[in-house]
Design a protein around this motif. Structure first.
Motif, PDB file in Angstrom:
ATOM      1  N   GLY A   5       0.829  -1.199   0.000  1.00 52.18           N
ATOM      2  CA  GLY A   5       0.000   0.000   0.000  1.00 52.18           C
ATOM      3  C   GLY A   5       0.855   1.236   0.000  1.00 52.18           C
ATOM      4  O   GLY A   5       2.077   1.177  -0.117  1.00 52.18           O
ATOM      5  N   ARG A   6       0.206   2.363   0.158  1.00 54.61           N
ATOM      6  CA  ARG A   6       0.883   3.650   0.081  1.00 54.61           C
ATOM      7  C   ARG A   6       1.930   3.827   1.173  1.00 54.61           C
ATOM      8  O   ARG A   6       2.876   4.592   1.009  1.00 54.61           O
ATOM      9  CB  ARG A   6      -0.156   4.769   0.156  1.00 54.61           C
ATOM     10  N   LEU A   7       1.759   3.155   2.291  1.00 58.00           N
ATOM     11  CA  LEU A   7       2.728   3.255   3.392  1.00 58.00           C
ATOM     12  C   LEU A   7       3.432   1.922   3.630  1.00 58.00           C
ATOM     13  O   LEU A   7       3.913   1.670   4.739  1.00 58.00           O
ATOM     14  CB  LEU A   7       2.037   3.711   4.676  1.00 58.00           C
ATOM     15  N   ASP A  52       6.347   1.275   6.136  1.00 58.64           N
ATOM     16  CA  ASP A  52       6.526   2.387   7.060  1.00 58.64           C
ATOM     17  C   ASP A  52       6.137   1.966   8.477  1.00 58.64           C
ATOM     18  O   ASP A  52       5.405   0.990   8.681  1.00 58.64           O
ATOM     19  CB  ASP A  52       5.677   3.585   6.638  1.00 58.64           C
ATOM     20  N   ALA A  86      -3.012   0.917   4.687  1.00 54.85           N
ATOM     21  CA  ALA A  86      -2.096   1.350   3.626  1.00 54.85           C
ATOM     22  C   ALA A  86      -0.752   0.623   3.699  1.00 54.85           C
ATOM     23  O   ALA A  86       0.150   0.923   2.927  1.00 54.85           O
ATOM     24  CB  ALA A  86      -1.876   2.859   3.704  1.00 54.85           C
ATOM     25  N   LEU A 145      -3.341  10.129   6.103  1.00 56.17           N
ATOM     26  CA  LEU A 145      -2.630   9.170   5.260  1.00 56.17           C
ATOM     27  C   LEU A 145      -1.873   9.889   4.148  1.00 56.17           C
ATOM     28  O   LEU A 145      -0.714   9.575   3.870  1.00 56.17           O
ATOM     29  CB  LEU A 145      -3.625   8.171   4.670  1.00 56.17           C
ATOM     30  N   PHE A 146      -2.515  10.860   3.523  1.00 54.20           N
ATOM     31  CA  PHE A 146      -1.843  11.636   2.479  1.00 54.20           C
ATOM     32  C   PHE A 146      -0.618  12.349   3.022  1.00 54.20           C
ATOM     33  O   PHE A 146       0.471  12.297   2.441  1.00 54.20           O
ATOM     34  CB  PHE A 146      -2.820  12.649   1.878  1.00 54.20           C
ATOM     35  N   SER A 161       2.304  10.097   3.681  1.00 56.84           N
ATOM     36  CA  SER A 161       2.857   9.441   2.500  1.00 56.84           C
ATOM     37  C   SER A 161       3.810  10.343   1.722  1.00 56.84           C
ATOM     38  O   SER A 161       3.827  11.561   1.886  1.00 56.84           O
ATOM     39  CB  SER A 161       1.718   8.995   1.579  1.00 56.84           C
ATOM     40  N   GLU A 180       3.440  11.148  -1.199  1.00 59.89           N
ATOM     41  CA  GLU A 180       2.665  11.997  -2.098  1.00 59.89           C
ATOM     42  C   GLU A 180       2.650  13.448  -1.627  1.00 59.89           C
ATOM     43  O   GLU A 180       2.431  14.364  -2.418  1.00 59.89           O
ATOM     44  CB  GLU A 180       1.233  11.472  -2.211  1.00 59.89           C
TER      45      GLU A 180
END
Length: 264
Positions: free
Chosen positions: A11-13, A16, A38, A239-240, A243, A245
């Motif tokens: 996922g996006r993370l 992490d 994520a 979350l954004f 990340s 992003e």
């Protein structure tokens, strides 16, 4: 606290390691869930350690990686213990969400010194304690992202919320100061300013008015979305910011309030 760990999905993370304070309920639980879904390994810290364990267990049951721990942000010893817990568990930390908060309703005259200290010790000084403890560890392993949960009340005041509003305004400048001081060391620090979100804290506030339905209608009428916000919407924003992003966002704040603060 017992370790509860599952397999973190891609996922996006992915990979992490994120620590969330005040994670046993409300916004903290929603942010922890978003990070875990994520792909992050998430340490859920809360004064209510058993409840943090329970939330972590639900995430593990869903196939994510999570662990609960007792964390009192008013205690430097407790904060440092949480850091050691996450380092022993995962060897590093890449994200910190300062969400633990407290609200005492009183105006500037009726508020006692003890109440003032109690609110600021959690909302502002607590975030400073965790930031002070976690930043060196984050820098040592390449940096990371800090997300401070401020409030719309960090920008505008509400009646009888003086200590809360002051603490959340201070948290915005703690955010900026952290970004300025450590941005070139790989630390990003941003804040979220939620409006009226459906959480236990808001429910308690509404019930304290004596007419929860009328108070909720009043809050809904103050924004242009026509409803209260949902915890998962703040979780998505966090979350954004956690990340890559948001890699060029530093020292900023994001308002999540249904256009309430945009009206006159």
């Amino acid at each position: 606290m017992a370790v509860t760990q599952g397999a973190a999905p891609a996922g996006r993370l992915a990979g992490d390691v994120v620590v969330v304070t005040g994670a046993a309920r409300g916004l903290g639980a929603a942010i922890a869930r978003a990070a875990a879904e994520a792909g992050a390994h998430v340490l859920l810290g809360d004064l209510d350690g058993p409840r943090a364990d329970a939330v972590a267990a639900t995430l593990v049951a869903a196939g994510h990686s999570a662990r609960g721990t007792t964390l009192d942000v008013t205690s430097q010893q407790s904060v440092e213990a949480s850091l050691q817990t996450v380092l022993e568990w995962q060897g590093r930390v890449t994200g910190l969400v300062n969400n633990a908060g407290r609200l005492i309703e009183a105006d500037v005259v009726s508020l006692t010194e003890e109440q003032w200290d109690a609110v600021l010790d959690v909302n502002l000084k607590g975030a400073w304690r965790t930031t002070r403890a976690y930043v060196p560890a984050m820098i040592e392993t390449g940096g990371g992202s800090i997300v401070n949960i401020s409030s719309l009340e960090g920008l505008f005041a509400r009646p009888a919320h003086v200590a809360y509003a002051v603490s959340k305004a201070g948290l915005l400048n703690l955010t900026r100061a952290t970004a300025v001081d450590f941005g070139r060391s790989g630390i990003r620090c941003n804040a979220i300013c939620p409006g009226s979100i459906e959480t236990e804290m808001l429910t308690q506030h509404l019930e304290a008015t004596g007419d929860a339905d009328a108070a909720a209608s009043d809050l809904i009428g103050r924004n242009r979305t026509g409803r209260l916000g949902r915890p998962e919407e703040v979780g998505a924003t966090a979350l954004f910011l956690l990340s890559g992003e948001a890699g060029f966002m530093n020292g900023s704040h994001v308002v999540v309030d249904g256009a309430r603060g945009a009206t006159t």
